[in-house]
Write an enzyme that holds these catalytic residues in place. Structure first.
Site, mmCIF file in Angstrom:
data_model
loop_
_atom_site.group_PDB
_atom_site.id
_atom_site.type_symbol
_atom_site.label_atom_id
_atom_site.label_comp_id
_atom_site.label_asym_id
_atom_site.label_seq_id
_atom_site.Cartn_x
_atom_site.Cartn_y
_atom_site.Cartn_z
ATOM 1 N N GLN A 109 5.013 -5.760 9.414
ATOM 2 C CA GLN A 109 5.280 -7.037 8.759
ATOM 3 C C GLN A 109 6.608 -7.631 9.225
ATOM 4 O O GLN A 109 7.658 -6.992 9.111
ATOM 5 C CB GLN A 109 5.318 -6.872 7.239
ATOM 6 C CG GLN A 109 5.568 -8.185 6.506
ATOM 7 C CD GLN A 109 5.586 -8.024 5.006
ATOM 8 O OE1 GLN A 109 5.120 -7.019 4.467
ATOM 9 N NE2 GLN A 109 6.131 -9.015 4.322
ATOM 10 N N CYS A 115 3.203 -9.686 2.216
ATOM 11 C CA CYS A 115 2.667 -8.333 2.038
ATOM 12 C C CYS A 115 1.225 -8.348 1.559
ATOM 13 O O CYS A 115 0.466 -7.415 1.844
ATOM 14 C CB CYS A 115 3.547 -7.509 1.106
ATOM 15 S SG CYS A 115 3.681 -8.153 -0.569
ATOM 16 N N HIS A 189 5.294 -5.560 -4.717
ATOM 17 C CA HIS A 189 4.879 -5.335 -3.330
ATOM 18 C C HIS A 189 3.466 -4.775 -3.266
ATOM 19 O O HIS A 189 3.042 -4.032 -4.154
ATOM 20 C CB HIS A 189 5.854 -4.346 -2.677
ATOM 21 C CG HIS A 189 5.609 -4.092 -1.225
ATOM 22 N ND1 HIS A 189 5.397 -5.089 -0.313
ATOM 23 C CD2 HIS A 189 5.550 -2.929 -0.520
ATOM 24 C CE1 HIS A 189 5.230 -4.561 0.895
ATOM 25 N NE2 HIS A 189 5.303 -3.252 0.787
ATOM 26 N N ASP A 206 1.434 0.127 4.862
ATOM 27 C CA ASP A 206 2.514 -0.741 4.374
ATOM 28 C C ASP A 206 3.259 -1.258 5.592
ATOM 29 O O ASP A 206 3.917 -0.490 6.299
ATOM 30 C CB ASP A 206 3.430 0.068 3.452
ATOM 31 C CG ASP A 206 4.554 -0.759 2.853
ATOM 32 O OD1 ASP A 206 4.826 -1.874 3.338
ATOM 33 O OD2 ASP A 206 5.183 -0.281 1.885
#
Length: 261
Positions: A109, A115, A189, A206
């Site tokens: 990211q 996210c 998140h 993630d």
């Protein structure tokens, strides 16, 4: 686990330090919003996102169609998680995998407040859901282009893919809560849990970490909502918060599975 309709992105997520940092309006953790976005990009209407109201009550869990292909968890980014993340990541090398031989497809990211989009991309790029992307769609084109690229190149591709930006903007205007500014600090998140079709392991995906996190092997008949997967994934987050004496339980879950229509 009751689902809270909330928009998520952590303060302090690893994003580009470029002067012209890009931001997206945070997405609400709402199954209708996420389903709309994935269908607009090209995921088959045969799949949709569903609320997970509880991981402890078998009756409520039974409402979710199975198998579950991808699990999106929204959680508070607080001191407990920050310490755990720093400790777990400190000795890990930056992931550099690419190509068809990867156990999972991981995206780094570099866009602030994106996210939710990263979670969706991880969910549909891996596992059985990937086979249900419509041929020739924006999502199909994006994933096929991303596969041979390095994580850094994939991040650039995400930044430059207009179809992702347009679909995300449309989805961000939906939901039950007012959308914050694109560059707002939000202390929630998304992470995505997927099961690799290559090695059968559960992965925590993630884009703000150093790479995909292998959380262990699952049996052939176990999906991301199976007791073993929940123990290795979601319950680990809850346990850390409880052991730290934290009272911030803004955890919510939605899952990608077969459509009810």
């Amino acid at each position: 686990m009751a689902t809270e309709q909330s928009r998520a992105e952590p303060q302090g997520t690893a994003v580009s330090q470029a002067a012209e940092k890009r931001y997206f309006v945070p997405l609400e953790n709402n199954p209708e919003v996420m389903t709309s976005l994935t269908h607009k990009l090209g995921l088959s209407p045969s799949l949709q996102f569903h609320d997970v109201w509880s991981i402890d009550d078998p009756d409520l869990l039974a409402f979710v169609p199975r198998p579950a292909y991808a699990l999106l968890l929204v959680f508070p980014v607080n001191e407990t998680f920050a310490k755990f993340r720093a400790e777990e990541d400190k000795d890990k090398p930056e992931y550099s995998g690419s190509g068809e031989d990867e156990d999972v497809v991981w995206y780094k990211q570099t866009i602030g407040n994106a996210c939710g989009l990263m979670g969706l991309l991880h969910g549909v790029s891996n596992g059985a859901a990937r086979a249900q992307i419509q041929s020739g769609s924006d999502l199909d084109t994006f994933i096929q282009t991303a596969i041979p690229l390095t994580p850094k190149e994939r991040a650039t591709l995400i930044e430059q893919t207009e179809a992702l930006k347009t679909a995300h903007a449309a989805a961000a205007s939906l939901g039950d809560t007012d959308a914050p500014a694109a560059d707002a600090d939000v202390d929630l998140h998304y992470v995505c849990f997927v099961k690799s079709e290559k090695n059968g392991h559960l992965y925590e995906m993630d884009g703000g970490r150093k790479g995909p996190l292998d959380r262990g092997e699952l049996k052939a008949d176990e999906d991301v909502l199976s007791p073993a997967a929940l123990e290795k994934g979601v319950r680990a987050f809850l346990k850390r918060e409880e052991e730290a004496g934290g009272g911030d339980l803004r955890f919510s879950l939605i899952v990608l599975a077969e459509s009810l229509d």
